[in-house]
Enzyme design. Sequence first.
Site, PDB file in Angstrom:
ATOM      1  N   SER A  29       0.826  -1.214   0.000  1.00 45.25           N
ATOM      2  CA  SER A  29       0.000   0.000   0.000  1.00 45.25           C
ATOM      3  C   SER A  29       0.856   1.258   0.000  1.00 45.25           C
ATOM      4  O   SER A  29       1.688   1.463   0.887  1.00 45.25           O
ATOM      5  CB  SER A  29      -0.902   0.020   1.244  1.00 45.25           C
ATOM      6  OG  SER A  29      -1.833  -1.026   1.206  1.00 45.25           O
ATOM      7  N   HIS A  60      -3.275   0.448  -4.725  1.00 38.21           N
ATOM      8  CA  HIS A  60      -2.694  -0.663  -5.461  1.00 38.21           C
ATOM      9  C   HIS A  60      -3.077  -0.518  -6.938  1.00 38.21           C
ATOM     10  O   HIS A  60      -4.249  -0.614  -7.286  1.00 38.21           O
ATOM     11  CB  HIS A  60      -3.208  -2.001  -4.921  1.00 38.21           C
ATOM     12  CG  HIS A  60      -2.723  -2.322  -3.535  1.00 38.21           C
ATOM     13  ND1 HIS A  60      -1.830  -3.338  -3.290  1.00 38.21           N
ATOM     14  CD2 HIS A  60      -2.999  -1.764  -2.343  1.00 38.21           C
ATOM     15  CE1 HIS A  60      -1.584  -3.395  -1.983  1.00 38.21           C
ATOM     16  NE2 HIS A  60      -2.289  -2.447  -1.397  1.00 38.21           N
ATOM     17  N   HIS A  82      -4.947  -9.774  -1.273  1.00 39.63           N
ATOM     18  CA  HIS A  82      -5.060 -10.033   0.160  1.00 39.63           C
ATOM     19  C   HIS A  82      -6.125 -11.102   0.417  1.00 39.63           C
ATOM     20  O   HIS A  82      -7.131 -11.185  -0.294  1.00 39.63           O
ATOM     21  CB  HIS A  82      -5.461  -8.763   0.922  1.00 39.63           C
ATOM     22  CG  HIS A  82      -4.535  -7.614   0.720  1.00 39.63           C
ATOM     23  ND1 HIS A  82      -4.607  -6.801  -0.399  1.00 39.63           N
ATOM     24  CD2 HIS A  82      -3.533  -7.112   1.490  1.00 39.63           C
ATOM     25  CE1 HIS A  82      -3.675  -5.856  -0.305  1.00 39.63           C
ATOM     26  NE2 HIS A  82      -3.012  -6.028   0.827  1.00 39.63           N
ATOM     27  N   TYR A  84      -8.208 -10.998   2.789  1.00 33.31           N
ATOM     28  CA  TYR A  84      -9.467 -10.347   3.178  1.00 33.31           C
ATOM     29  C   TYR A  84     -10.301  -9.894   1.985  1.00 33.31           C
ATOM     30  O   TYR A  84     -11.480  -9.571   2.142  1.00 33.31           O
ATOM     31  CB  TYR A  84      -9.213  -9.160   4.120  1.00 33.31           C
ATOM     32  CG  TYR A  84      -8.467  -7.981   3.525  1.00 33.31           C
ATOM     33  CD1 TYR A  84      -9.064  -7.135   2.595  1.00 33.31           C
ATOM     34  CD2 TYR A  84      -7.169  -7.700   3.918  1.00 33.31           C
ATOM     35  CE1 TYR A  84      -8.380  -6.060   2.056  1.00 33.31           C
ATOM     36  CE2 TYR A  84      -6.484  -6.626   3.393  1.00 33.31           C
ATOM     37  CZ  TYR A  84      -7.083  -5.809   2.460  1.00 33.31           C
ATOM     38  OH  TYR A  84      -6.413  -4.740   1.931  1.00 33.31           O
ATOM     39  N   GLU A  85      -9.698  -9.862   0.790  1.00 27.72           N
ATOM     40  CA  GLU A  85     -10.480  -9.495  -0.398  1.00 27.72           C
ATOM     41  C   GLU A  85     -11.404 -10.629  -0.836  1.00 27.72           C
ATOM     42  O   GLU A  85     -12.220 -10.452  -1.742  1.00 27.72           O
ATOM     43  CB  GLU A  85      -9.533  -9.116  -1.541  1.00 27.72           C
ATOM     44  CG  GLU A  85      -8.760  -7.829  -1.299  1.00 27.72           C
ATOM     45  CD  GLU A  85      -7.763  -7.544  -2.397  1.00 27.72           C
ATOM     46  OE1 GLU A  85      -8.184  -7.012  -3.445  1.00 27.72           O
ATOM     47  OE2 GLU A  85      -6.572  -7.851  -2.227  1.00 27.72           O
ATOM     48  N   ALA A 112       2.986  -1.917   4.076  1.00 28.13           N
ATOM     49  CA  ALA A 112       2.739  -0.893   5.087  1.00 28.13           C
ATOM     50  C   ALA A 112       2.207  -1.613   6.315  1.00 28.13           C
ATOM     51  O   ALA A 112       1.338  -2.486   6.203  1.00 28.13           O
ATOM     52  CB  ALA A 112       1.730   0.129   4.574  1.00 28.13           C
ATOM     53  N   MET A 210      -1.605  -7.001   7.071  1.00 27.58           N
ATOM     54  CA  MET A 210      -2.614  -7.918   6.529  1.00 27.58           C
ATOM     55  C   MET A 210      -2.133  -8.631   5.261  1.00 27.58           C
ATOM     56  O   MET A 210      -2.937  -9.029   4.429  1.00 27.58           O
ATOM     57  CB  MET A 210      -3.896  -7.137   6.221  1.00 27.58           C
ATOM     58  CG  MET A 210      -4.438  -6.332   7.383  1.00 27.58           C
ATOM     59  SD  MET A 210      -5.804  -5.244   6.881  1.00 27.58           S
ATOM     60  CE  MET A 210      -5.972  -4.222   8.376  1.00 27.58           C
ATOM     61  N   SER A 211      -0.807  -8.775   5.119  1.00 26.50           N
ATOM     62  CA  SER A 211      -0.272  -9.363   3.892  1.00 26.50           C
ATOM     63  C   SER A 211       1.044 -10.069   4.180  1.00 26.50           C
ATOM     64  O   SER A 211       1.317 -10.463   5.309  1.00 26.50           O
ATOM     65  CB  SER A 211      -0.051  -8.244   2.852  1.00 26.50           C
ATOM     66  OG  SER A 211       0.984  -7.370   3.278  1.00 26.50           O
ATOM     67  N   ASN A 234       1.790   3.662  10.724  1.00 25.29           N
ATOM     68  CA  ASN A 234       1.022   4.175  11.864  1.00 25.29           C
ATOM     69  C   ASN A 234       1.383   3.340  13.087  1.00 25.29           C
ATOM     70  O   ASN A 234       1.936   2.243  12.950  1.00 25.29           O
ATOM     71  CB  ASN A 234      -0.489   4.072  11.588  1.00 25.29           C
ATOM     72  CG  ASN A 234      -0.916   2.648  11.236  1.00 25.29           C
ATOM     73  OD1 ASN A 234      -0.852   2.239  10.083  1.00 25.29           O
ATOM     74  ND2 ASN A 234      -1.324   1.886  12.240  1.00 25.29           N
ATOM     75  N   HIS A 246      -7.062   3.973   6.582  1.00 23.63           N
ATOM     76  CA  HIS A 246      -6.237   3.619   5.428  1.00 23.63           C
ATOM     77  C   HIS A 246      -5.610   4.873   4.824  1.00 23.63           C
ATOM     78  O   HIS A 246      -4.488   4.831   4.296  1.00 23.63           O
ATOM     79  CB  HIS A 246      -7.086   2.887   4.383  1.00 23.63           C
ATOM     80  CG  HIS A 246      -6.285   2.342   3.235  1.00 23.63           C
ATOM     81  ND1 HIS A 246      -5.311   1.377   3.382  1.00 23.63           N
ATOM     82  CD2 HIS A 246      -6.296   2.655   1.914  1.00 23.63           C
ATOM     83  CE1 HIS A 246      -4.779   1.101   2.213  1.00 23.63           C
ATOM     84  NE2 HIS A 246      -5.356   1.867   1.301  1.00 23.63           N
TER      85      HIS A 246
END
Length: 273
Positions: A29, A60, A82, A84-85, A112, A210-211, A234, A246
């Site tokens: 990201s 992306h 991902h 989650y997609e 990120a 998350m990746s 963050n 995000h």
Amino acid sequence: MDQKLIKEASNFIQEKLSVKPTLGLILGSGLGVLGEEIENPTKISYKDIPHFPESTVSGHKGQLVIGTLEGKQVIAMQGRFHYYEGYTMQQVTFPVRVMKELGIDSIIVTNAAGGINETFEPGNLMVIADHINNMGSNPLIGPNDDQLGARFPDMSKVYDREYIELAVNSAKELGLEIQQGVYVGNTGPVYETPAEVRMLRTLGGDAVGMSTVPEVIVAGHAGIRVLGISCISNMAAGILDQPLTHQEVIETTEQVREDFLRFVKKIIANIPN
């Protein structure tokens, strides 16, 4: 994973190339800007590649960029997939299989991430020394194809020790302060609760995202050398008294882009042919 699908995708890509890439890049990201630095680029949209998923996340671009970077022939993913997609672990990691088929022997995986380690600050770059798979799944579940890799692959040194040392030395050459730490892979798409962050810190995590973990597992299975780099975009929930968004992730990666570009380009220049 069906070798027929891997070969169909790699053949489609190969037909469009005049060079043979040996180094893969997965750009997370806000970090796809590195793809714009590639010289004499060939760009291929994911939606045109047989059996490739499509990237649905803001930040992306959803394309491969193949060409020359710091004297090396590279293939870069501007955007990844991902879990989650809604994709399967095998779909998330399909591009790594295709890169291997194209001849990639090393890969730099970027992301990120939220900082768990309280000594970190947003904008820090962290070389990944190890990871914790907290996703509740694994891309190697299912029948194993011995031609793709061993049934029980060793993950004790999946983040290549020589590449970690090379990254540390590259940062020193640039006068750039970097972190090293353990990356925790969660499924997302929600950010962690403060209690979850405290738990992950207790377990030894320094950053969370998350990746990355699925792609690294498959790269290890395929015998590809791996270097992982997180941009701490963050601080994770509960460390600072502010909500996570995000947009904040994208803004921080924008602020650190020059350091990120200098760092990764120096690493690529220093990787032996």
